[in-house]
Design an enzyme around this catalytic site. Structure first.
Site, mmCIF file in Angstrom:
data_model
loop_
_atom_site.group_PDB
_atom_site.id
_atom_site.type_symbol
_atom_site.label_atom_id
_atom_site.label_comp_id
_atom_site.label_asym_id
_atom_site.label_seq_id
_atom_site.Cartn_x
_atom_site.Cartn_y
_atom_site.Cartn_z
ATOM 1 N N ARG A 160 52.791 0.754 63.123
ATOM 2 C CA ARG A 160 53.081 1.440 61.846
ATOM 3 C C ARG A 160 54.540 1.882 61.925
ATOM 4 O O ARG A 160 54.893 2.715 62.773
ATOM 5 C CB ARG A 160 52.155 2.636 61.649
ATOM 6 C CG ARG A 160 52.640 3.577 60.561
ATOM 7 C CD ARG A 160 51.594 4.548 60.104
ATOM 8 N NE ARG A 160 50.601 3.872 59.298
ATOM 9 C CZ ARG A 160 49.722 4.507 58.511
ATOM 10 N NH1 ARG A 160 49.711 5.823 58.439
ATOM 11 N NH2 ARG A 160 48.868 3.820 57.786
ATOM 12 N N HIS A 210 51.379 -2.989 53.344
ATOM 13 C CA HIS A 210 50.224 -2.362 54.020
ATOM 14 C C HIS A 210 49.038 -3.345 53.947
ATOM 15 O O HIS A 210 48.048 -3.094 53.263
ATOM 16 C CB HIS A 210 49.893 -1.032 53.336
ATOM 17 C CG HIS A 210 49.043 -0.108 54.150
ATOM 18 N ND1 HIS A 210 48.569 -0.434 55.414
ATOM 19 C CD2 HIS A 210 48.569 1.147 53.896
ATOM 20 C CE1 HIS A 210 47.855 0.569 55.880
ATOM 21 N NE2 HIS A 210 47.842 1.545 54.982
ATOM 22 N N GLN A 248 45.273 -2.300 54.683
ATOM 23 C CA GLN A 248 44.695 -1.536 53.592
ATOM 24 C C GLN A 248 44.110 -2.469 52.538
ATOM 25 O O GLN A 248 42.990 -2.284 52.062
ATOM 26 C CB GLN A 248 45.772 -0.630 52.964
ATOM 27 C CG GLN A 248 45.256 0.215 51.825
ATOM 28 C CD GLN A 248 44.188 1.184 52.294
ATOM 29 O OE1 GLN A 248 44.379 1.921 53.243
ATOM 30 N NE2 GLN A 248 43.040 1.175 51.640
ATOM 31 N N ASP A 281 47.913 5.553 44.322
ATOM 32 C CA ASP A 281 48.392 5.958 45.644
ATOM 33 C C ASP A 281 49.374 7.116 45.441
ATOM 34 O O ASP A 281 49.801 7.372 44.300
ATOM 35 C CB ASP A 281 49.073 4.758 46.328
ATOM 36 C CG ASP A 281 49.552 5.056 47.743
ATOM 37 O OD1 ASP A 281 49.106 6.062 48.341
ATOM 38 O OD2 ASP A 281 50.382 4.275 48.273
ATOM 39 N N CYS A 288 43.998 4.538 48.508
ATOM 40 C CA CYS A 288 44.065 4.222 49.943
ATOM 41 C C CYS A 288 43.933 5.466 50.808
ATOM 42 O O CYS A 288 43.587 5.360 51.982
ATOM 43 C CB CYS A 288 45.355 3.480 50.254
ATOM 44 S SG CYS A 288 46.823 4.402 49.796
ATOM 45 N N ARG A 334 38.184 -0.032 56.192
ATOM 46 C CA ARG A 334 39.355 -0.306 57.037
ATOM 47 C C ARG A 334 38.892 -0.802 58.409
ATOM 48 O O ARG A 334 39.411 -1.794 58.930
ATOM 49 C CB ARG A 334 40.194 0.968 57.212
ATOM 50 C CG ARG A 334 40.983 1.398 55.980
ATOM 51 C CD ARG A 334 42.101 0.435 55.672
ATOM 52 N NE ARG A 334 43.019 0.282 56.793
ATOM 53 C CZ ARG A 334 44.051 1.086 57.051
ATOM 54 N NH1 ARG A 334 44.317 2.103 56.250
ATOM 55 N NH2 ARG A 334 44.859 0.864 58.085
HETATM 56 N N1 CP Z 1 45.296 4.598 54.163
HETATM 57 C C1 CP Z 1 45.916 4.832 55.335
HETATM 58 O O1 CP Z 1 46.619 3.986 55.891
HETATM 59 O O2 CP Z 1 45.684 6.071 55.852
HETATM 60 P P1 CP Z 1 46.476 6.721 57.070
HETATM 61 O O3 CP Z 1 47.910 6.896 56.642
HETATM 62 O O4 CP Z 1 45.790 8.044 57.305
HETATM 63 O O5 CP Z 1 46.375 5.822 58.260
HETATM 64 N N1 NVA Z 2 52.212 4.531 50.217
HETATM 65 C C1 NVA Z 2 51.699 5.427 51.225
HETATM 66 C C2 NVA Z 2 50.453 4.870 51.838
HETATM 67 C C3 NVA Z 2 49.804 5.765 52.876
HETATM 68 C C4 NVA Z 2 48.612 5.137 53.514
HETATM 69 C C5 NVA Z 2 52.765 5.683 52.270
HETATM 70 O O1 NVA Z 2 53.452 4.740 52.671
HETATM 71 O O2 NVA Z 2 52.910 6.833 52.696
#
Ligand code: CP
Ligand code: NVA
Length: 310
Positions: A108, A135, A138, A230, A270, A298
């Site tokens: 990440r 992502h 997701q 989101d 998400c 997930r």
């Molecule tokens: N939806 C998602 O990726 O959640 P987190 O940021 O908590 O991992």
């Molecule tokens: N768009 C959001 C998604 C979190 C899972 C972010 O990048 O923070």
């Protein structure tokens, strides 16, 4: 059992064919069913997942870690202070080192290029657990959820409200591949990346998916079987919060907006949700919301991929 994902990375859904995406979803659904029936099996015994996190997480961390444990493997959490991607040593060297210890790497990151570079240099599969651009994990879970609730993907319309962000980009790629129509309703200045949109539209020619970007909430919601939103400020954009809130307020997913979609539309998010901002309590806690099924998926979707790839 498909084997053509053996050794493959998951950096972007654009890299998978529609057939491959559907095969991952089939594999995920089978895993979910076996788990529900109480079956235990350990195909990942002795296998290790290395997880690099430059940003916070609930779902991504816990779903990967619990998923690896469930199937007999092990996950190692490497937080922002551990590896210090690109600071302590090069990204390429990190990829080469981790490939000697781990069977699969999840990352990440902020810069999408970092996960691209990890995948290029690693000799094991690399999974994008969210970058500033995409992502994909997701959206595998999202498509799995839609398929469960609606029985199909192709020909359905999804409306995505708010910010043309990483989740929106992966939805464009995913919907294009499986033939789902998608309209993003976003304020001016928050449209998705043009290159992503163009590439997704190229993919959509093969499936007939219509991918639209609109500033008109009503147009996006008309005929939508799936309504998605989101956060307005993604991780790393915290200082833009006030400006984004002002721009995106008209795109809030509230009961009035939801009433413009099909009466049996499902609501996706998400998560994490900022209640009272992009979504109201009445919608996220209402009968059309399936956000916690979506969160659970997930784990199934990611393990569906990992079991094919390692
Ligand atoms: N939806 C998602 O990726 O959640 P987190 O940021 O908590 O991992
Ligand atoms: N768009 C959001 C998604 C979190 C899972 C972010 O990048 O923070």
């Amino acid at each position: 059992m498909i084997t053509f994902l053996k050794g493959r990375s998951l950096v972007s859904l654009h890299d998978l064919s529609g057939e491959e995406i559907n095969a991952v979803l089939d594999s995920a659904a089978a895993l979910k069913l076996r788990h529900r029936q109480g079956e235990q099996f350990f195909p990942l015994r002795g296998r290790t997942l290395a997880m690099i996190f430059q940003k916070p997480s609930l779902r991504t961390r816990v779903s990967f870690e619990a998923g690896m444990h469930r199937y007999g493997g092990h996950a190692i959490y490497l937080g922002p202070a551990d590896i210090q991607l690109g600071k302590r040593e090069t990204t390429a060297d990190i990829a080469r080192n981790l490939s000697r210890f781990a069977d699969v790497i999840m990352a990440r990151v902020f810069a999408h290029q970092d996960v691209v570079e990890l995948a290029r240099q690693a000799s094991v599969p690399v999974i994008n657990g969210l970058s500033d651009l995409l992502h994909p994990c997701q959206v595998l879970a999202d498509l799995m959820t839609v398929r469960e609730k609606k029985g199909r993907l192709a020909g359905l319309k999804m409306a995505f409200l708010g910010d043309g962000n990483n989740v929106a980009h992966s939805l464009l790629y995913g919907c294009a591949k499986v033939g789902m129509h998608l309209t993003l309703a976003v304020p001016e200045g928050y449209e998705p990346d043009e290159q992503v949109l163009e590439t997704a539209r190229g993919d959509a020619r093969a499936t007939g998916a219509q991918l639209e970007v609109s500033h008109d909430l009503g147009q996006a919601l008309q005929g939508a079987a799936v309504v998605y939103t989101d956060v307005w400020a993604s991780m790393g954009q915290e200082e833009e919060k006030a400006r984004r809130e002002a721009a995106m307020k008209p795109y809030q997913l509230n009961a009035r907006a939801l009433a413009l979609a099909l009466p049996d539309a499902i609501v996706l998010h998400c998560l994490p949700a900022h209640r009272g901002e992009e979504i109201t309590d009445e919608v996220i806690d209402g009968p059309q919301s399936v956000v916690f099924d979506q969160a659970e998926n997930r784990l199934h979707a990611q393990m569906g991929f990992i079991l094919q790839a390692v």
